[in-house]
Enzyme design. Structure first.
Site, PDB file in Angstrom:
ATOM      1  N   GLY A  80       0.836  -1.212   0.000  1.00  0.00           N
ATOM      2  CA  GLY A  80       0.000   0.000   0.000  1.00  0.00           C
ATOM      3  C   GLY A  80       0.864   1.254   0.000  1.00  0.00           C
ATOM      4  O   GLY A  80       1.939   1.252   0.590  1.00  0.00           O
ATOM      5  N   GLY A 122       5.088  -7.353   4.247  1.00  0.00           N
ATOM      6  CA  GLY A 122       5.166  -8.307   3.140  1.00  0.00           C
ATOM      7  C   GLY A 122       6.373  -8.042   2.253  1.00  0.00           C
ATOM      8  O   GLY A 122       7.097  -8.962   1.851  1.00  0.00           O
ATOM      9  N   ASP A 176       0.270   2.358   9.407  1.00  0.00           N
ATOM     10  CA  ASP A 176      -0.355   1.726  10.571  1.00  0.00           C
ATOM     11  C   ASP A 176       0.547   1.694  11.808  1.00  0.00           C
ATOM     12  O   ASP A 176       0.072   1.392  12.902  1.00  0.00           O
ATOM     13  CB  ASP A 176      -0.747   0.284  10.225  1.00  0.00           C
ATOM     14  CG  ASP A 176      -1.815   0.234   9.142  1.00  0.00           C
ATOM     15  OD1 ASP A 176      -2.636   1.152   9.084  1.00  0.00           O
ATOM     16  OD2 ASP A 176      -1.816  -0.724   8.348  1.00  0.00           O
TER      17      ASP A 176
HETATM   18  O1  F6P Z   1      -1.432   0.657   4.506  1.00  0.00           O
HETATM   19  C1  F6P Z   1      -2.053  -0.223   5.417  1.00  0.00           C
HETATM   20  C2  F6P Z   1      -3.503  -0.058   5.286  1.00  0.00           C
HETATM   21  O2  F6P Z   1      -3.660   1.283   5.350  1.00  0.00           O
HETATM   22  C3  F6P Z   1      -4.442  -0.715   6.285  1.00  0.00           C
HETATM   23  O3  F6P Z   1      -4.686  -0.036   7.485  1.00  0.00           O
HETATM   24  C4  F6P Z   1      -5.710  -0.849   5.448  1.00  0.00           C
HETATM   25  O4  F6P Z   1      -6.485  -1.880   5.914  1.00  0.00           O
HETATM   26  C5  F6P Z   1      -5.143  -1.193   4.120  1.00  0.00           C
HETATM   27  O5  F6P Z   1      -3.911  -0.538   4.020  1.00  0.00           O
HETATM   28  C6  F6P Z   1      -5.999  -0.869   2.931  1.00  0.00           C
HETATM   29  O6  F6P Z   1      -5.353  -1.415   1.828  1.00  0.00           O
HETATM   30  P1  F6P Z   1      -5.859  -1.300   0.318  1.00  0.00           P
HETATM   31  O7  F6P Z   1      -5.438   0.042  -0.159  1.00  0.00           O
HETATM   32  O8  F6P Z   1      -5.169  -2.380  -0.400  1.00  0.00           O
HETATM   33  O9  F6P Z   1      -7.341  -1.436   0.355  1.00  0.00           O
END
Ligand code: F6P
Length: 343
Positions: free
Chosen positions: A10, A105, A128
């Site tokens: 992310g 990851g 986070d």
């Molecule tokens: O970056 C971590 C996070 O912000 C989590 O808190 C959240 O659940 C997730 O990414 C959302 O991810 P995506 O953008 O893949 O939906």
């Protein structure tokens, strides 16, 4: 050296500041050349990259997102992935080292590649704040500042209508964003995945505040599950990979609070707004220092290591420490915040 950079997982405010500082430090201090792999590990695996010059990183510290793009591709799960193919790609394009910027990851993939002989170092990132291998990562401070500002706004409209306001923030597994932004905004209840709280208790806090003529503010992390309430889980739903879906628990909680207390209640799910936009000054500085440290690690051939913040110092950590489970909110920190809930 000719160094490849990639951003994976992310996105997070501050990624561009890491890229900028690594490139500028490399050019000025060592005469390095840089390439950027597009879309995380995918770019490295497929040899999809672009040269990065000093000109390309001008003014980049203040920009959110990542100029390289990102993806959740894993270096071992891609059909053409694996250490042999990656080493081949690096040789073909004369790349001496890779700096991988990402969360748990990404760093796990980087560690495995380093163990398999690929010259990789890491930079930790996550809004986070759930990585044990560093005290803080860039992106977290920006997320707190965005969420706090949003809650300040919810407070004024909530007060005008005598409503209870619920704010759902990110945090699938840990509640750092909820805890910090909730404390900053003076929330009357903060609900996080690490702590079981039942609905009766939440409603009691809400009623206490409402009975004083105030507008209750409830902050809930997306991964929170109320004590003894399986319906909550069903209400939230999950992504295909099992992750709780964003934007479920706040809505669910809002309905239950209104139903049980009779107090008009509204939900706001902050979602990806918390991850977008420009990084705060703190995050720009942290990201800049991480980028410079990672570059030094590459020159020291400290493969399998990453930049980390300990206290105020940027130090070197083994990538293995990034894989040592998530950094949960300690119970004492929650109890401390809880003193100010309700009433
Ligand atoms: O970056 C971590 C996070 O912000 C989590 O808190 C959240 O659940 C997730 O990414 C959302 O991810 P995506 O953008 O893949 O939906």
């Amino acid at each position: 050296m000719r160094i490849g950079l990639l951003t994976s997982g992310g996105d997070c405010p501050g990624l561009n500041a890491v890229i900028r500082s690594a490139v500028l430090h490399g050019i000025k201090s060592y005469g390095d050349e840089f390439v950027g792999f597009k879309g995380g590990w995918r770019g490295l695996i497929e040899g999809d990259y672009t040269e990065i010059t000093r000109h390309d990183v001008r003014g980049l510290a203040r920009e959110g997102g990542t100029i390289l793009g990102t993806s959740r591709t894993h270096p071992y799960n891609h059909p053409k992935g694996g250490p042999e193919n990656i080493a081949k790609q690096m040789k073909r394009h004369d790349i001496d080292a890779v700096i991988a910027i990402g969360g748990e990851g990404t760093l796990a993939g980087a560690k495995r590649l380093a163990d398999d002989g690929v010259p990789v170092v890491g930079v930790p990132k996550t809004i986070d704040n759930d990585l044990k291998a560093t005290d803080y990562t860039f992106g977290f401070d920006t997320a707190i500042s965005i969420a706090t500002d949003a809650m300040d706004r919810l407070r004024t409209t909530g007060e005008s209508h005598h409503r209870c306001m619920v704010a759902e923030v990110m945090g699938r597994h840990v509640g750092w964003i909820a805890l910090h932004s909730g404390m900053a905004a003076g929330a009357h209840a903060i609900l996080i995945p690490e702590q079981k709280v039942d609905l009766d208790q939440v409603c009691e806090w809400v009623e206490q505040v409402h009975s004083r003529g105030r507008s209750p503010l409830v902050v809930v992390a997306e991964g929170f599950i109320p004590e003894g309430d399986d319906e909550a889980l069903a209400g939230k739903g999950h992504e295909a990979d099992g992750r709780p879906r964003l934007g479920g628990i706040g809505e669910w909680l809002t309905g239950r609070i209104e139903e049980r207390t009779g107090i008009e209640t509204r939900n706001t799910t902050l979602g990806h707004i918390q991850r977008g936009g420009n990084p705060t000054g703190y995050d720009r500085v942290l990201a800049t220092r991480f980028g410079m440290k990672a570059l030094d690690l590459a020159h020291e051939k400290a493969w399998g290591h990453m930049a980390s913040l300990r206290g105020t110092e940027i130090v070197q950590e083994d990538l293995a420490s990034a894989l040592d489970g998530l950094k949960a909110v300690p119970a004492e920190r929650y109890e401390e915040a809880k003193i100010l809930f309700g009433r």
